[in-house]
Design a protein around this motif. Structure first.
Motif, short mmCIF file in Angstrom:
data_model
loop_
_atom_site.label_atom_id
_atom_site.label_comp_id
_atom_site.label_asym_id
_atom_site.label_seq_id
_atom_site.Cartn_x
_atom_site.Cartn_y
_atom_site.Cartn_z
N PRO A 255 -42.72 -5.87 -7.49
CA PRO A 255 -41.99 -7.14 -7.38
C PRO A 255 -40.60 -7.10 -7.99
O PRO A 255 -39.66 -7.68 -7.46
CB PRO A 255 -42.91 -8.13 -8.13
CG PRO A 255 -44.27 -7.52 -8.05
CD PRO A 255 -44.05 -6.04 -8.10
N ILE A 256 -40.46 -6.42 -9.11
CA ILE A 256 -39.16 -6.26 -9.77
C ILE A 256 -38.86 -4.77 -9.82
O ILE A 256 -39.66 -3.99 -10.36
CB ILE A 256 -39.17 -6.85 -11.19
CG1 ILE A 256 -39.56 -8.33 -11.16
CG2 ILE A 256 -37.82 -6.65 -11.87
CD1 ILE A 256 -39.71 -8.96 -12.52
N GLN A 257 -37.71 -4.35 -9.26
CA GLN A 257 -37.47 -2.92 -9.12
C GLN A 257 -35.99 -2.63 -8.89
O GLN A 257 -35.25 -3.47 -8.34
CB GLN A 257 -38.27 -2.39 -7.93
CG GLN A 257 -38.42 -0.88 -7.85
CD GLN A 257 -39.44 -0.51 -6.80
OE1 GLN A 257 -39.46 -1.04 -5.69
NE2 GLN A 257 -40.33 0.42 -7.14
N ASN A 258 -35.54 -1.46 -9.34
CA ASN A 258 -34.18 -1.02 -9.03
C ASN A 258 -33.99 -0.96 -7.52
O ASN A 258 -34.88 -0.53 -6.79
CB ASN A 258 -33.91 0.37 -9.61
CG ASN A 258 -33.83 0.37 -11.12
OD1 ASN A 258 -34.69 0.92 -11.78
ND2 ASN A 258 -32.80 -0.25 -11.67
N ALA A 259 -32.82 -1.37 -7.07
CA ALA A 259 -32.54 -1.32 -5.63
C ALA A 259 -32.22 0.09 -5.17
O ALA A 259 -32.33 0.39 -3.98
CB ALA A 259 -31.37 -2.26 -5.30
N ASP B 74 -44.58 -4.40 -12.44
CA ASP B 74 -45.66 -4.79 -11.52
C ASP B 74 -46.81 -5.36 -12.34
O ASP B 74 -46.70 -5.54 -13.55
CB ASP B 74 -46.10 -3.59 -10.69
CG ASP B 74 -46.76 -3.99 -9.38
OD1 ASP B 74 -47.08 -5.19 -9.21
OD2 ASP B 74 -46.96 -3.10 -8.52
N ARG B 75 -47.92 -5.62 -11.67
CA ARG B 75 -49.11 -6.17 -12.33
C ARG B 75 -50.32 -5.32 -12.01
O ARG B 75 -50.50 -4.89 -10.87
CB ARG B 75 -49.35 -7.61 -11.88
CG ARG B 75 -50.60 -8.25 -12.47
CD ARG B 75 -50.72 -9.70 -12.06
NE ARG B 75 -50.86 -9.85 -10.63
CZ ARG B 75 -51.99 -9.70 -9.94
NH1 ARG B 75 -53.11 -9.34 -10.59
NH2 ARG B 75 -52.04 -9.89 -8.65
N ARG B 76 -51.16 -5.06 -13.01
CA ARG B 76 -52.44 -4.40 -12.82
C ARG B 76 -53.50 -5.34 -13.38
O ARG B 76 -53.56 -5.58 -14.58
CB ARG B 76 -52.51 -3.06 -13.56
CG ARG B 76 -51.51 -2.03 -13.09
CD ARG B 76 -51.87 -1.48 -11.71
NE ARG B 76 -50.96 -0.40 -11.36
CZ ARG B 76 -49.79 -0.57 -10.78
NH1 ARG B 76 -49.38 -1.80 -10.48
NH2 ARG B 76 -49.02 0.47 -10.48
N MET B 77 -54.31 -5.90 -12.48
CA MET B 77 -55.30 -6.91 -12.87
C MET B 77 -54.59 -8.03 -13.63
O MET B 77 -53.81 -8.76 -13.04
CB MET B 77 -56.44 -6.28 -13.68
CG MET B 77 -57.34 -5.38 -12.84
SD MET B 77 -58.82 -4.88 -13.74
CE MET B 77 -59.65 -3.93 -12.47
N PHE C 163 -44.89 -1.81 -16.74
CA PHE C 163 -43.65 -1.16 -16.33
C PHE C 163 -44.04 0.15 -15.65
O PHE C 163 -44.98 0.82 -16.06
CB PHE C 163 -42.76 -0.90 -17.54
CG PHE C 163 -42.25 -2.15 -18.19
CD1 PHE C 163 -41.02 -2.67 -17.83
CD2 PHE C 163 -43.01 -2.82 -19.14
CE1 PHE C 163 -40.55 -3.84 -18.42
CE2 PHE C 163 -42.55 -3.99 -19.73
CZ PHE C 163 -41.32 -4.50 -19.36
N GLU C 164 -43.32 0.52 -14.61
CA GLU C 164 -43.68 1.73 -13.89
C GLU C 164 -42.44 2.45 -13.39
O GLU C 164 -41.37 1.85 -13.22
CB GLU C 164 -44.60 1.40 -12.71
CG GLU C 164 -43.96 0.52 -11.65
CD GLU C 164 -44.91 0.22 -10.50
OE1 GLU C 164 -46.13 0.36 -10.68
OE2 GLU C 164 -44.42 -0.15 -9.41
#
Length: 410
Positions: A96-100, A192-195, A200-201
């Motif tokens: 959802p939130i990420q470098n372009a 992102d989200r895990r459960m 952060f990834e």
């Protein structure tokens, strides 16, 4: 059928990696990769050399031993976005939130020594050292309800956990990025989200441009960084306990907090049922293509929830995914127990102490400074996970409603 001129077809800068009887073809810029029969790699290589469609068809037929429908294959490449139409390829969003854009930065030659045989031997030694310290000195094993709080002021200690955790995450993700650069590929960061947890990834999609054996470096680089940091922290705590180093008492408390955070993060990465680092290692080792999706399809089939379209999708799945999916689906399902244990042992003790402390401050009323101080500390520490839990609940309710609507139309 689409008619093509007798000239060649201009493709984007595609990577082609041989994997048994198939090839993995992808656009590193867009981050899009697909598996196809080996003859597809022959066709792409011919087109990349500038051969005409007729010449490409001749090479493909010689390889396959039968005629190959080149116009149809080129149309497939066009649908995948692999044909250069003059537009600029944009990376596919994976969080959802990420470098372009992909991040390059440091030169590959500079960081390559950090991921050679000597370096990996050192990382393994650090991991073994950490395990040995916990086994030989049980007092160094984290005690969440105590080690997470450096000061007697629970609020100040809770606030300190935020930058500590962020720094620890940054070191882990920087390890992935450096591992990627050592192999000559690029990466990008995201949230992102895990459960019910925000994570952060590092997007390592471009790792699929590398041969399988070379992918392990970038995938394990984050844990390698964790091992070095944890070994250093435990080494420092051991020096204090053996009186070889006598810093102020708060130093040992700070080190204990760091150890707690690092152990928590490392154990999280061990949960292969949550698409963590070790899940990526598992997928690479087993030669899977889309194990996560196949696992979901096989679970739906086991509970009688598979639609006609999903039956066809599962039938077309890669054999390696199906083989692994037979047991991985149950690993994933039982993973809820693992996550619950992780929460109960490492998160709940900290959260409970913060909540009980904050409740006392909030009871003083909004006209006091203690009220707002308690609200601030509790919000910063518990807010991100509360948000993730809320999003998880919302997504689950949406799935339940969608399933109910689908059942009502049957």
């Amino acid at each position: 059928m689409t008619e093509f001129r007798s000239g060649g077809v201009r493709l984007r800068q595609l990577s082609v990696v041989e994997e048994g009887e198939e090839v993995l073809v992808g656009d590193p810029v867009a981050g899009t990769f697909v598996s196809m029969p080996a003859v597809g790699g022959v066709v792409i290589a011919a087109l990349q050399r500038g051969l005409t469609l007729e010449e490409t068809a001749t090479e493909a037929e010689a390889f396959a031993g039968q005629p190959v429908n080149i116009p149809s294959f080129v149309e497939t490449l066009r649908d995948l976005g692999f044909v250069d139409d003059g537009s600029t390829a944009e990376p596919v969003r994976t969080a959802p939130i990420q470098n372009a854009r992909w991040l390059r930065g440091v030169s590959s030659a500079v960081v390559r020594p950090l991921f050679g045989r000597v370096a990996w031997t050192a990382y393994a030694a650090c991991a073994l050292f950490a395990v040995a310290m916990f086994a030989l000195h049980p007092a160094l094993v984290p005690r969440p309800a105590d080690d997470a709080f450096v000061f007697s002021d629970i609020g100040a200690s809770a606030l300190l956990l935020v930058p500590f955790a962020m720094a620890a995450v940054a070191l882990h993700e920087a390890g992935h990025w450096l591992g990627a650069r050592a192999c000559g590929i690029e990466a990008r960061f995201g949230v992102d989200r895990r459960m019910v947890l925000l994570v952060f990834e590092t997007d390592l999609t471009q790792v699929w441009t590398l041969p399988r054996k070379q992918r392990y470096g970038p995938l394990l680089a984050g844990l390698a960084a964790d091992a070095v940091v944890l070994a250093g922290l435990l080494g420092a705590r051991l020096l204090i306990r053996t009186a070889c180093w006598t810093p102020p008492g708060v130093v040992d408390s700070l080190l204990a907090a760091w150890v707690f955070i690092k152990v928590t993060q490392i154990l999280w990465q061990c949960m292969v049922f949550l698409r963590t680092d070790l899940y990526a290692v598992l997928v690479n080792t087993l030669g899977c293509r889309d194990l996560w999706r196949v696992k979901s399809l096989m679970l739906r089939r086991a509970f009688g929830r598979l639609s006609a379209g999903e039956v066809a999708e599962l039938a077309a799945a890669a054999p390696a995914d199906v083989r692994a999916g037979r047991w991985f689906r149950w690993v994933w399902l039982s993973g809820f127990v693992g996550v619950s244990a992780w929460f109960a042992l490492l998160v709940v003790p900290v959260a409970w102490r913060v909540v009980t402390w904050a409740a006392h401050g909030l009871a003083t009323g909004p006209l006091t400074g203690e009220f707002w101080y308690s609200l601030l500390c509790a919000g910063l520490v518990l807010g991100p996970e509360s948000l993730a839990a809320g999003l998880a609940t919302r997504d689950m309710l949406r799935r339940v409603r969608s399933a109910a609507v689908a059942d009502s139309h049957k």
